[in-house]
Structure formats: C-alpha cells, structure tokens
Design an enzyme around this catalytic site. Structure first.
Site, PDB file in Angstrom:
ATOM      1  N   ARG A   1      -9.638   1.307  -1.612  1.00  0.00           N
ATOM      2  CA  ARG A   1      -9.081   0.518  -2.697  1.00  0.00           C
ATOM      3  C   ARG A   1     -10.147   0.374  -3.778  1.00  0.00           C
ATOM      4  O   ARG A   1     -11.341   0.505  -3.515  1.00  0.00           O
ATOM      5  CB  ARG A   1      -8.675  -0.876  -2.203  1.00  0.00           C
ATOM      6  CG  ARG A   1      -7.646  -0.891  -1.083  1.00  0.00           C
ATOM      7  CD  ARG A   1      -7.376  -2.320  -0.647  1.00  0.00           C
ATOM      8  NE  ARG A   1      -6.339  -2.418   0.386  1.00  0.00           N
ATOM      9  CZ  ARG A   1      -6.574  -2.487   1.685  1.00  0.00           C
ATOM     10  NH1 ARG A   1      -7.829  -2.461   2.136  1.00  0.00           N
ATOM     11  NH2 ARG A   1      -5.578  -2.586   2.546  1.00  0.00           N
TER      12      ARG A   1
ATOM     13  N   LYS B   1      -8.989  -6.295   2.606  1.00  0.00           N
ATOM     14  CA  LYS B   1      -8.352  -7.577   2.325  1.00  0.00           C
ATOM     15  C   LYS B   1      -8.738  -8.602   3.379  1.00  0.00           C
ATOM     16  O   LYS B   1      -8.838  -8.285   4.560  1.00  0.00           O
ATOM     17  CB  LYS B   1      -6.828  -7.402   2.287  1.00  0.00           C
ATOM     18  CG  LYS B   1      -6.350  -6.551   1.117  1.00  0.00           C
ATOM     19  CD  LYS B   1      -4.843  -6.465   1.085  1.00  0.00           C
ATOM     20  CE  LYS B   1      -4.361  -5.669  -0.124  1.00  0.00           C
ATOM     21  NZ  LYS B   1      -2.884  -5.587  -0.169  1.00  0.00           N
TER      22      LYS B   1
ATOM     23  N   HIS C   1      -5.600   3.578  -7.261  1.00  0.00           N
ATOM     24  CA  HIS C   1      -4.873   3.555  -5.989  1.00  0.00           C
ATOM     25  C   HIS C   1      -4.209   4.898  -5.680  1.00  0.00           C
ATOM     26  O   HIS C   1      -3.881   5.176  -4.525  1.00  0.00           O
ATOM     27  CB  HIS C   1      -3.824   2.446  -6.006  1.00  0.00           C
ATOM     28  CG  HIS C   1      -3.793   1.635  -4.742  1.00  0.00           C
ATOM     29  ND1 HIS C   1      -4.866   0.903  -4.291  1.00  0.00           N
ATOM     30  CD2 HIS C   1      -2.816   1.464  -3.818  1.00  0.00           C
ATOM     31  CE1 HIS C   1      -4.551   0.301  -3.156  1.00  0.00           C
ATOM     32  NE2 HIS C   1      -3.318   0.624  -2.841  1.00  0.00           N
TER      33      HIS C   1
ATOM     34  N   ARG D   1      -6.064   6.764  -3.135  1.00  0.00           N
ATOM     35  CA  ARG D   1      -5.843   6.230  -1.782  1.00  0.00           C
ATOM     36  C   ARG D   1      -4.524   6.763  -1.210  1.00  0.00           C
ATOM     37  O   ARG D   1      -4.460   7.181  -0.048  1.00  0.00           O
ATOM     38  CB  ARG D   1      -5.840   4.704  -1.842  1.00  0.00           C
ATOM     39  CG  ARG D   1      -5.565   3.990  -0.510  1.00  0.00           C
ATOM     40  CD  ARG D   1      -5.800   2.496  -0.701  1.00  0.00           C
ATOM     41  NE  ARG D   1      -5.221   1.687   0.347  1.00  0.00           N
ATOM     42  CZ  ARG D   1      -5.839   1.357   1.489  1.00  0.00           C
ATOM     43  NH1 ARG D   1      -7.044   1.821   1.733  1.00  0.00           N
ATOM     44  NH2 ARG D   1      -5.256   0.582   2.371  1.00  0.00           N
TER      45      ARG D   1
ATOM     46  N   HIS E   1      -4.910  -1.166   7.314  1.00  0.00           N
ATOM     47  CA  HIS E   1      -3.626  -1.877   7.299  1.00  0.00           C
ATOM     48  C   HIS E   1      -3.518  -2.783   8.522  1.00  0.00           C
ATOM     49  O   HIS E   1      -3.745  -2.331   9.647  1.00  0.00           O
ATOM     50  CB  HIS E   1      -2.459  -0.887   7.319  1.00  0.00           C
ATOM     51  CG  HIS E   1      -2.269  -0.169   6.018  1.00  0.00           C
ATOM     52  ND1 HIS E   1      -1.585   1.023   5.917  1.00  0.00           N
ATOM     53  CD2 HIS E   1      -2.664  -0.477   4.756  1.00  0.00           C
ATOM     54  CE1 HIS E   1      -1.566   1.409   4.655  1.00  0.00           C
ATOM     55  NE2 HIS E   1      -2.217   0.530   3.931  1.00  0.00           N
TER      56      HIS E   1
ATOM     57  N   TYR F   1       3.877   6.258   4.378  1.00  0.00           N
ATOM     58  CA  TYR F   1       3.391   7.594   4.042  1.00  0.00           C
ATOM     59  C   TYR F   1       4.142   8.693   4.794  1.00  0.00           C
ATOM     60  O   TYR F   1       4.140   9.840   4.365  1.00  0.00           O
ATOM     61  CB  TYR F   1       1.887   7.676   4.306  1.00  0.00           C
ATOM     62  CG  TYR F   1       1.108   6.781   3.363  1.00  0.00           C
ATOM     63  CD1 TYR F   1       0.959   7.113   2.028  1.00  0.00           C
ATOM     64  CD2 TYR F   1       0.557   5.574   3.811  1.00  0.00           C
ATOM     65  CE1 TYR F   1       0.280   6.280   1.157  1.00  0.00           C
ATOM     66  CE2 TYR F   1      -0.127   4.739   2.951  1.00  0.00           C
ATOM     67  CZ  TYR F   1      -0.258   5.092   1.616  1.00  0.00           C
ATOM     68  OH  TYR F   1      -0.930   4.266   0.751  1.00  0.00           O
TER      69      TYR F   1
END
Length: 321
Positions: free
Chosen positions: A169, A193, A264, A267, A290, A299
C-alpha cells in the site's frame, strides 16, 4: 432536514467518545477511519435529535429512516439541495452504526441491538484496475528511460519496483524505514492497517533497484541529516503519501497509463499476477496483509474476468460477427 451536529445531547457525546476510544486503543483503527466514524455518528445523532430520540432509545425503524434519508437526498437547513449519498457511503455509515450498537450492548447499556434487522443498500462490487505484465514493465522502465540517472531517478525506480514486487500500500511504502528491508535475505517488513506487521519476500529486480538507490542516491538526498525513512524526498525528509502519488502519476503519464493508475494499482497488479502464476489464496492473503480471506478472493474474480477478456480478444469465434 438535519440540524447541526452540535445539537446532539451531551450523553450522546460521551457514548461516542467511549466508542471511538475503544476503536483506537483496542481495535487499532486508523486515524482516517476514526474521523469518518466520528462524522457519521455526529450526523446520525443530529438526525435522531430532530426526531426527539437519543441513540439508546433508537429502534430499527429510526436507523432505517436515517439510511433511507441519505439515499433519497433532500434539502439542507440552509435551503440548499442535498444530493443522494453513494451506496458505498451509506454502506459505511450502516457498518459504523452496527459497530457502535454492538459496543454499547457489550457495555451493558442496551438489552437488544436495534441494527439486527437493518440492511443498508448493497455496495456494487467494482473490480479494481490492473495492469498487464507488459504495462507494468513499461511503467517500471520509465525512470531514467532517457539515459539520465540521478538520485531522484534511482529513488523512483526503487519505489516502483518495490511496490510491485511486494504488493505494498502507499502508506506501507512511505512508512518503510531502512531497517525494514533485508536485502541480503530478500525480505521486507511491512506495517499494514492497524499497525499489523507482516514479512514479504522481495524479487531480484526490486533488490537490485533498492540496493543501487541506497548505495548511490539516498545518502545524497539525506545530506548530513539523520533520517530513518527508506524513501526520502528531495529535501531529505520522509516521502509523503502525496509525494508518492505524484511520483506514480508522473511516470504513469510518461507510459501512457495515467487514466488507469494509482499507487494501489501496483498492489492489485501484484496480487492478480501472482494468482495467475499459481500462488494459492492463503499465501497471497498473508503477503497482502488481509485480515479476511474474503477480501483476497476478489482477485480470483479479477483473474477470471481477465481470462474472459483475453479469450474474447484472441479467439476467432468468441465474438459475434
């Protein structure tokens, strides 16, 4: 019509502050998410105040009316028109209210959760933009394509190579410190995150680009200063996310990809290309950081759609005459 958030009862303010503190210190949510939730709850409290209801008295009908009002638009207190909110915005506000009432119930302030039967509008799933391998190669070749090589060129090349090699990111790339990259063992420590850390392998091209940047360029950019950041700006300080965005956009424009690019995008391209190459979902989930594998499964849909697009373009009988 919605009155200003300042009219919300003081008890409501206390509930909101307690909820935001829980999100920050126990859930580790980002400052941007906390600010969005604070704004959402202020808007909701103002809506309830107009109905003469406090948050602990609200029913599912009150919450549904709030969400329906957002979807319908209307007129503001000053007479100006309020456009209908996007489905994604309403979905976020509904998620905020569900999280708020779950927290309030855990604290023993409510016996029943009024959001149980509330359903916000479905968010239309939009697959992210992804570059082909040829387009990625073209983008990564942009820094120094004219033969001119200086510290900025070496930095830009290292940034683009590393973001694509590791699926970073923008905030993860700009947050890297020199010690986070182990060039000898070809591993990188990324902070995702909620400040969660993960280890990601680095490919040979990225290792070469970062090695040359650190050896031949970073010291010149930093000068005599002391800076922990791996990627620095022209003044020697940590590169900002805005600065990174400008770097990506500049080279994307040179490659003729500006209408399809953001930081992004690299990514998304990283993830899609790994899946196409045989990477399994669990490994990809770990590399992307994730929390939920359902996010990673996006994806697989993207890869399937790309296969269909290639098939339609390549097969002589795939399209109507």
């Amino acid at each position: 019509m919605q009155p200003p958030a300042a009219t919300a009862p003081s008890r409501t303010a206390g509930l909101v502050l307690d909820f935001l503190a829980y999100l920050e210190f126990e859930r580790g949510l980002s400052r941007n998410t906390l600010d969005a939730y604070r704004s959402d709850l202020a808007q909701y409290a103002a809506f309830l105040a107009e109905r003469g209801v406090e948050p602990l008295q609200a029913t599912g009908d009150d919450i549904t009316a709030f969400l329906d009002g957002l979807a319908a638009g209307g007129t503001n207190a000053d007479g100006s028109e309020r456009r209908p909110a996007a489905a994604a915005t309403i979905q976020r506000k509904a998620a905020c209210l569900r999280s708020f009432y779950r927290h309030v119930r855990r604290e023993g302030l409510l016996e029943a959760d009024p959001t149980t039967d509330v359903r916000g509008p479905r968010k239309r799933e939009q697959l992210p933009k992804v570059l082909t391998r040829a387009e990625v190669a073209k983008l990564l070749a942009m820094p120094g394509r004219d033969g001119h090589v200086d510290p900025i060129v070496l930095r830009d090349r290292a940034i683009l190579e590393l973001m694509y090699a590791c699926g970073l990111r923008a905030s993860e790339a700009t947050g890297l410190d020199v010690g986070d990259v182990d060039l000898q063992d070809a591993m990188l420590r990324a902070r995702g995150k909620g400040s969660k850390e993960r280890m990601v392998p680095i490919g040979r091209r990225a290792i070469d680009a970062v090695t040359r940047y650190v050896r031949d360029a970073r010291g010149e950019l930093v000068g005599g200063g002391v800076e922990r950041a791996l990627f620095v700006n022209a003044r020697g300080g940590r590169l900002s996310r805005q600065g990174l965005y400008k770097i990506v956009q500049r080279h994307a424009k040179s490659a003729g990809l500006e209408d399809r690019m953001s930081p992004h995008t690299l990514r998304h391209s990283f993830a899609t290309h790994l899946l196409a190459g045989g990477c399994d979902l669990r490994t990809l989930q770990e590399m992307l950081g994730h929390a939920d594998i359902a996010t990673t499964q996006m994806y697989t849909h993207l890869s399937a759609q790309r296969l269909q697009d290639v098939y339609r373009d390549a097969h002589p009988r795939a399209r109507h005459a």
